[in-house]
Design a protein around this motif. Structure first.
Motif, PDB file in Angstrom:
ATOM      1  N   ARG A  27      47.596  23.409  65.536  1.00 24.40           N
ATOM      2  CA  ARG A  27      46.213  23.679  65.141  1.00 24.40           C
ATOM      3  C   ARG A  27      45.816  25.147  65.345  1.00 24.40           C
ATOM      4  NH1 ARG A  27      45.582  19.737  61.979  1.00 24.40           N
ATOM      5  NH2 ARG A  27      45.775  17.708  62.911  1.00 24.40           N
ATOM      6  N   SER A  28      46.491  25.835  66.228  1.00 23.78           N
ATOM      7  CA  SER A  28      46.091  27.203  66.533  1.00 23.78           C
ATOM      8  C   SER A  28      46.473  28.196  65.419  1.00 23.78           C
ATOM      9  CB  SER A  28      46.726  27.653  67.851  1.00 23.78           C
ATOM     10  OG  SER A  28      48.131  27.648  67.725  1.00 23.78           O
ATOM     11  N   LEU A  29      47.340  27.802  64.504  1.00 28.19           N
ATOM     12  CA  LEU A  29      47.769  28.731  63.461  1.00 28.19           C
ATOM     13  C   LEU A  29      46.743  28.884  62.335  1.00 28.19           C
ATOM     14  CD1 LEU A  29      51.561  27.922  63.051  1.00 28.19           C
ATOM     15  CD2 LEU A  29      50.524  29.893  64.136  1.00 28.19           C
ATOM     16  N   GLY A  30      45.947  27.885  62.127  1.00 29.09           N
ATOM     17  CA  GLY A  30      44.923  27.973  61.085  1.00 29.09           C
ATOM     18  C   GLY A  30      45.530  28.078  59.700  1.00 29.09           C
ATOM     19  N   ARG A  31      45.194  29.174  59.030  1.00 27.00           N
ATOM     20  CA  ARG A  31      45.657  29.370  57.654  1.00 27.00           C
ATOM     21  C   ARG A  31      47.164  29.653  57.569  1.00 27.00           C
ATOM     22  NH1 ARG A  31      41.534  32.620  54.056  1.00 27.00           N
ATOM     23  NH2 ARG A  31      41.114  30.707  52.947  1.00 27.00           N
ATOM     24  N   LEU A  32      47.756  30.089  58.638  1.00 30.56           N
ATOM     25  CA  LEU A  32      49.197  30.363  58.608  1.00 30.56           C
ATOM     26  C   LEU A  32      50.018  29.098  58.409  1.00 30.56           C
ATOM     27  CD1 LEU A  32      49.772  33.049  61.387  1.00 30.56           C
ATOM     28  CD2 LEU A  32      49.935  33.324  58.926  1.00 30.56           C
ATOM     29  N   SER A  33      49.427  27.942  58.662  1.00 26.55           N
ATOM     30  CA  SER A  33      50.186  26.701  58.503  1.00 26.55           C
ATOM     31  C   SER A  33      50.626  26.502  57.055  1.00 26.55           C
ATOM     32  CB  SER A  33      49.377  25.504  58.989  1.00 26.55           C
ATOM     33  OG  SER A  33      48.219  25.336  58.204  1.00 26.55           O
ATOM     34  N   TYR A  34      49.856  27.035  56.097  1.00 27.22           N
ATOM     35  CA  TYR A  34      50.268  26.931  54.697  1.00 27.22           C
ATOM     36  C   TYR A  34      51.519  27.772  54.429  1.00 27.22           C
ATOM     37  CZ  TYR A  34      45.811  24.661  54.056  1.00 27.22           C
ATOM     38  OH  TYR A  34      44.755  23.791  54.155  1.00 27.22           O
ATOM     39  N   TRP A  35      51.605  28.894  55.098  1.00 28.08           N
ATOM     40  CA  TRP A  35      52.809  29.717  54.970  1.00 28.08           C
ATOM     41  C   TRP A  35      54.012  29.005  55.590  1.00 28.08           C
ATOM     42  CZ3 TRP A  35      53.235  33.514  51.719  1.00 28.08           C
ATOM     43  CH2 TRP A  35      52.099  34.197  51.311  1.00 28.08           C
ATOM     44  N   MET A  36      53.752  28.240  56.610  1.00 27.61           N
ATOM     45  CA  MET A  36      54.848  27.501  57.237  1.00 27.61           C
ATOM     46  C   MET A  36      55.432  26.462  56.270  1.00 27.61           C
ATOM     47  SD  MET A  36      55.549  28.682  60.139  1.00 27.61           S
ATOM     48  CE  MET A  36      54.968  30.338  59.918  1.00 27.61           C
ATOM     49  N   LEU A  37      54.600  25.902  55.411  1.00 20.76           N
ATOM     50  CA  LEU A  37      55.104  24.981  54.392  1.00 20.76           C
ATOM     51  C   LEU A  37      56.061  25.700  53.439  1.00 20.76           C
ATOM     52  CD1 LEU A  37      51.887  22.943  53.510  1.00 20.76           C
ATOM     53  CD2 LEU A  37      53.887  22.165  54.803  1.00 20.76           C
ATOM     54  N   LEU A  38      55.701  26.929  53.077  1.00 22.02           N
ATOM     55  CA  LEU A  38      56.568  27.728  52.214  1.00 22.02           C
ATOM     56  C   LEU A  38      57.888  28.043  52.923  1.00 22.02           C
ATOM     57  CD1 LEU A  38      56.778  29.219  49.498  1.00 22.02           C
ATOM     58  CD2 LEU A  38      55.836  31.215  50.654  1.00 22.02           C
ATOM     59  N   ILE A  39      57.813  28.397  54.164  1.00 23.29           N
ATOM     60  CA  ILE A  39      59.030  28.680  54.938  1.00 23.29           C
ATOM     61  C   ILE A  39      59.861  27.404  55.080  1.00 23.29           C
ATOM     62  CG2 ILE A  39      59.862  29.332  57.237  1.00 23.29           C
ATOM     63  CD1 ILE A  39      57.520  31.340  57.318  1.00 23.29           C
ATOM     64  N   GLY A  40      59.203  26.268  55.245  1.00 20.07           N
ATOM     65  CA  GLY A  40      59.915  24.993  55.298  1.00 20.07           C
ATOM     66  C   GLY A  40      60.657  24.714  54.002  1.00 20.07           C
ATOM     67  N   GLY A  41      60.045  25.054  52.881  1.00 19.43           N
ATOM     68  CA  GLY A  41      60.719  24.917  51.586  1.00 19.43           C
ATOM     69  C   GLY A  41      61.964  25.787  51.511  1.00 19.43           C
ATOM     70  N   PHE A  42      61.875  26.994  52.075  1.00 22.16           N
ATOM     71  CA  PHE A  42      63.038  27.873  52.137  1.00 22.16           C
ATOM     72  C   PHE A  42      64.150  27.242  52.983  1.00 22.16           C
ATOM     73  CE2 PHE A  42      65.387  31.331  54.236  1.00 22.16           C
ATOM     74  CZ  PHE A  42      65.912  31.952  53.113  1.00 22.16           C
ATOM     75  N   GLY A  43      63.758  26.617  54.095  1.00 22.69           N
ATOM     76  CA  GLY A  43      64.750  25.938  54.948  1.00 22.69           C
ATOM     77  C   GLY A  43      65.427  24.797  54.213  1.00 22.69           C
ATOM     78  N   ILE A  44      64.651  24.034  53.441  1.00 23.59           N
ATOM     79  CA  ILE A  44      65.235  22.947  52.644  1.00 23.59           C
ATOM     80  C   ILE A  44      66.224  23.518  51.631  1.00 23.59           C
ATOM     81  CG2 ILE A  44      64.711  21.215  50.881  1.00 23.59           C
ATOM     82  CD1 ILE A  44      62.087  20.690  52.389  1.00 23.59           C
ATOM     83  N   GLY A  45      65.827  24.605  50.982  1.00 27.68           N
ATOM     84  CA  GLY A  45      66.722  25.249  50.014  1.00 27.68           C
ATOM     85  C   GLY A  45      68.022  25.710  50.641  1.00 27.68           C
ATOM     86  N   MET A  46      67.926  26.282  51.830  1.00 27.78           N
ATOM     87  CA  MET A  46      69.142  26.732  52.522  1.00 27.78           C
ATOM     88  C   MET A  46      70.057  25.558  52.835  1.00 27.78           C
ATOM     89  SD  MET A  46      68.155  29.649  55.303  1.00 27.78           S
ATOM     90  CE  MET A  46      69.822  29.868  55.849  1.00 27.78           C
TER      91      MET A  46
END
Length: 122
Positions: A27-46
């Motif tokens: 909860r402390s990340l706020g708007r950065l959590s949406y960027w984490m979804l993008l990074i998670g997509g990168f992890g899935i791709g890898m």
């Protein structure tokens, strides 16, 4: 992909995904959590690309083992194919070798072996 080794790519991709998922729910990340979804997509791709690369390498190894077992008959058929003006890669494709680059490599190796055998006869 930044990592060339497929098993390591799978491992790091899973780690990146796990970190991104965990950070998304923080909860402390706020708007950065949406960027984490993008990074998670990168992890899935890898991870997926690493798995696909491992499967591809296994197929290539299987076809190479098969070619080694069939080498005498491949030489015989390649010689006959060349005798009638046929293409060795097409022969390999008809015999079930699926990978394009492997077929080209095997065809070159067969042609070189046949050329060496012809030279040694003269």
């Amino acid at each position: 992909m930044p990592i060339a080794d497929p098993p390591m790519r799978v491992l790091i991709g899973c780690m990146v995904l796990a970190i991104a998922v965990a950070a998304t729910f923080a909860r402390s990340l706020g708007r950065l959590s949406y960027w984490m979804l993008l990074i998670g997509g990168f992890g899935i791709g890898m991870a997926v690309s690493g798995i696909l690369q491992q499967r591809h390498e296994q197929r290539i190894r299987r076809e190479l083992r098969r070619a080694a077992k069939e080498w005498p008959s491949l030489l015989r058929d390649a010689c006959a194919t060349r005798g009638v003006g046929g293409a060795i890669p097409r022969l390999l494709q008809q015999r079930g070798y699926r990978d394009y680059f492997l077929r080209r490599w095997l065809a070159a190796r067969l042609a070189r072996t046949l050329a060496d055998a012809t030279r040694s006869e003269h």
